[in-house]
Write an enzyme that holds these catalytic residues in place. Structure first.
Site, PDB file in Angstrom:
ATOM      1  N   HIS A  66       0.805  -1.166  -0.149  1.00 36.86           N
ATOM      2  CA  HIS A  66       0.028  -0.049  -0.003  1.00 36.86           C
ATOM      3  C   HIS A  66       0.874   1.679   0.119  1.00 36.86           C
ATOM      4  O   HIS A  66       0.549   1.961  -0.405  1.00 36.86           O
ATOM      5  CB  HIS A  66      -0.836  -0.179   1.468  1.00 36.86           C
ATOM      6  CG  HIS A  66      -2.369  -0.987   0.981  1.00 36.86           C
ATOM      7  ND1 HIS A  66      -4.135   0.185   1.079  1.00 36.86           N
ATOM      8  CD2 HIS A  66      -2.229  -2.249   0.741  1.00 36.86           C
ATOM      9  CE1 HIS A  66      -4.612  -1.193   0.887  1.00 36.86           C
ATOM     10  NE2 HIS A  66      -3.583  -2.282   0.522  1.00 36.86           N
ATOM     11  N   VAL A  70       1.164   4.579  -3.676  1.00 31.10           N
ATOM     12  CA  VAL A  70       0.080   5.362  -3.576  1.00 31.10           C
ATOM     13  C   VAL A  70       1.878   6.777  -3.790  1.00 31.10           C
ATOM     14  O   VAL A  70       2.544   6.796  -2.657  1.00 31.10           O
ATOM     15  CB  VAL A  70      -0.610   6.717  -2.128  1.00 31.10           C
ATOM     16  CG1 VAL A  70      -1.045   7.538  -2.253  1.00 31.10           C
ATOM     17  CG2 VAL A  70      -1.641   4.804  -2.782  1.00 31.10           C
ATOM     18  N   ASP A  74       7.523   5.956  -0.679  1.00 36.53           N
ATOM     19  CA  ASP A  74       8.536   6.969   0.197  1.00 36.53           C
ATOM     20  C   ASP A  74       7.988   6.916   2.122  1.00 36.53           C
ATOM     21  O   ASP A  74       7.624   8.110   2.304  1.00 36.53           O
ATOM     22  CB  ASP A  74       7.921   7.842  -0.362  1.00 36.53           C
ATOM     23  CG  ASP A  74       6.878   7.926  -0.779  1.00 36.53           C
ATOM     24  OD1 ASP A  74       5.459   7.344  -0.118  1.00 36.53           O
ATOM     25  OD2 ASP A  74       6.044   9.501  -0.943  1.00 36.53           O
ATOM     26  N   SER A  76       4.759   7.355   2.545  1.00 33.10           N
ATOM     27  CA  SER A  76       3.803   8.461   3.012  1.00 33.10           C
ATOM     28  C   SER A  76       2.698   8.286   3.737  1.00 33.10           C
ATOM     29  O   SER A  76       2.147   8.787   4.029  1.00 33.10           O
ATOM     30  CB  SER A  76       3.180   9.148   1.132  1.00 33.10           C
ATOM     31  OG  SER A  76       2.970   7.590   0.700  1.00 33.10           O
ATOM     32  N   HIS A 189      -1.676 -13.070  -1.046  1.00 34.75           N
ATOM     33  CA  HIS A 189      -2.444 -13.166  -0.205  1.00 34.75           C
ATOM     34  C   HIS A 189      -2.448 -14.945   0.054  1.00 34.75           C
ATOM     35  O   HIS A 189      -3.655 -14.787   0.910  1.00 34.75           O
ATOM     36  CB  HIS A 189      -3.538 -13.149  -0.886  1.00 34.75           C
ATOM     37  CG  HIS A 189      -4.253 -11.903  -1.272  1.00 34.75           C
ATOM     38  ND1 HIS A 189      -4.517 -11.407  -2.491  1.00 34.75           N
ATOM     39  CD2 HIS A 189      -3.371 -10.760  -1.261  1.00 34.75           C
ATOM     40  CE1 HIS A 189      -5.089  -9.871  -2.918  1.00 34.75           C
ATOM     41  NE2 HIS A 189      -4.119  -9.948  -1.481  1.00 34.75           N
ATOM     42  N   THR A 190      -1.694 -15.525  -0.047  1.00 31.56           N
ATOM     43  CA  THR A 190      -1.691 -16.526   0.849  1.00 31.56           C
ATOM     44  C   THR A 190      -1.574 -16.294   2.587  1.00 31.56           C
ATOM     45  O   THR A 190      -1.521 -17.634   2.886  1.00 31.56           O
ATOM     46  CB  THR A 190      -0.468 -18.039   0.085  1.00 31.56           C
ATOM     47  OG1 THR A 190      -0.079 -18.742   0.892  1.00 31.56           O
ATOM     48  CG2 THR A 190       1.382 -17.039   0.326  1.00 31.56           C
ATOM     49  N   ASP A 241      -6.348 -17.421   2.511  1.00 26.98           N
ATOM     50  CA  ASP A 241      -6.223 -18.727   1.470  1.00 26.98           C
ATOM     51  C   ASP A 241      -6.481 -20.106   2.500  1.00 26.98           C
ATOM     52  O   ASP A 241      -5.898 -20.229   3.851  1.00 26.98           O
ATOM     53  CB  ASP A 241      -4.611 -19.120   1.942  1.00 26.98           C
ATOM     54  CG  ASP A 241      -3.717 -20.336   1.464  1.00 26.98           C
ATOM     55  OD1 ASP A 241      -4.424 -21.291   1.109  1.00 26.98           O
ATOM     56  OD2 ASP A 241      -3.134 -20.238   1.094  1.00 26.98           O
ATOM     57  N   SER A 244      -3.193 -22.366   3.826  1.00 28.00           N
ATOM     58  CA  SER A 244      -1.948 -22.374   4.980  1.00 28.00           C
ATOM     59  C   SER A 244      -2.019 -21.222   5.065  1.00 28.00           C
ATOM     60  O   SER A 244      -1.580 -20.454   4.113  1.00 28.00           O
ATOM     61  CB  SER A 244      -0.891 -22.785   4.104  1.00 28.00           C
ATOM     62  OG  SER A 244      -1.281 -22.161   2.527  1.00 28.00           O
TER      63      SER A 244
END
Length: 326
Positions: A66, A70, A74, A76, A189-190, A241, A244
């Site tokens: 994330h 954006v 850096d 932010s 997303h595992t 997941d 696991s």
């Protein structure tokens, strides 16, 4: 017209800048002389914090993603400058881990004042988090400066769970990331969980008449509706997941292939010809012998992501605390 090496290099640099990948001088071991203990401090604090929160690896990995999407990588997203703070954007809903980064920063500042950026700490913490989840170890190029802008309006184009695969591919392309990186970074997303809030449409109003997403495996649908009942608590969290959730592996790609994806965007990876081919390359029967290495390719993808629009030199600063500009 003859192209010299200098012209070719310049052309490639311009293309990379246009696509959002910085060509700034990041390098592995950037702090080896100015703060040689920096990376060990990050690893120690992250490891210690994970003992009380087993979901921390997923939290810190998500924070890195994330942050980079954006204004580039850096830091932010860490800034708290009132109601307009980037961290309060809807696209960052549920992002956590700020206090861990601040704890690391405090220890690093005590050892090496004014040397190590918060942006680098986020990238290093994500690397150590992946390792804690039994994921691949890798080197992180460092040398980022912290940004001087943090505004929630800048996060309006974050990838969203309701985005179509075409929109997702476009959003990634705008950051210099291609379909392969989309698949690999989605495979993060595992590990981790999502809130039932993000499942409501997929389960109860995906099609007219309140029908669910037809790509959900019929065996899996009752499991999802039990965990996230209609009109239930939208803040209930479920693993992304189902096999696991705390182990960093490629199981989620098998889930996507077999209709057991939790998020609509993950499921969408198997509805597109290009991304389906990439998913299959990692989970096919011949993959162990002849296919690409998921771990190796994931490392390349996350290192590439970590170079999006980085600030160096006078374009950024080294914050004294991560939540405030100097």
């Amino acid at each position: 017209m003859l192209w010299t090496k200098a012209k070719v290099s310049l052309a490639l640099s311009l293309v990379m800048i246009f696509l959002g990948i910085s060509v700034a001088d990041l390098k592995v071991g950037y702090y080896s002389n100015t703060c040689p203990q920096a990376e060990s401090i990050v690893k120690r604090v992250v490891s210690g914090a994970s003992l009380s929160d087993p979901n921390l690896p997923a939290i810190l990995l998500r924070l890195h993603f994330h942050d980079c999407f954006v204004e580039g990588c850096d830091g932010s997203i860490l800034v708290d400058n009132g109601a307009i703070s980037e961290k309060f954007a809807f696209g960052h809903e549920g992002v956590r881990g700020f206090e861990i980064i601040e704890s690391v920063k405090a220890e690093v500042e005590a050892a090496c004042p004014g040397v190590v950026s918060c942006a680098d700490i986020v990238a290093l913490a994500a690397r150590d988090a992946i390792s804690l989840a039994n994921g691949p170890a890798y080197e992180v190029p460092t040398g980022r400066k912290d940004g001087r802008v943090s505004n929630m309006s800048l996060a309006k184009d974050m990838p969203d769970v309701s985005d179509s695969i075409e929109i997702l591919k476009d959003k990634f392309m705008q950051k210099g990331l291609h379909a392969k990186e989309l698949v690999l970074l989605s495979a993060a997303h595992t590990i981790g969980t999502t809130a039932c809030f993000f499942m409501t449409k997929r389960l109860y109003s995906f099609l007219p008449g309140g029908q669910p997403d037809p790509t959900i495996n019929p065996v899996f649908l009752p499991e999802l509706t039990t965990r996230c009942p209609q009109n239930g608590d939208v803040n209930t969290r479920i693993p992304m997941d189902r096999v696991s959730e705390r182990l960093f592996d490629k199981q989620i790609l098998h889930n996507i292939k077999d209709g057991f994806a939790v998020l609509q965007t993950d499921a969408g990876l198997y509805e597109d010809v290009a991304t389906r081919k990439i998913v299959n390359s990692y989970v096919g029967l011949l993959n162990p012998l002849f296919g690409p290495s998921f771990e190796s390719d994931f490392v390349k993808a996350i290192v590439k992501m970590g170079k999006i629009d980085v600030k160096t030199g006078s374009s950024g600063e080294i914050r004294r605390v991560c939540s405030a500009f100097n």
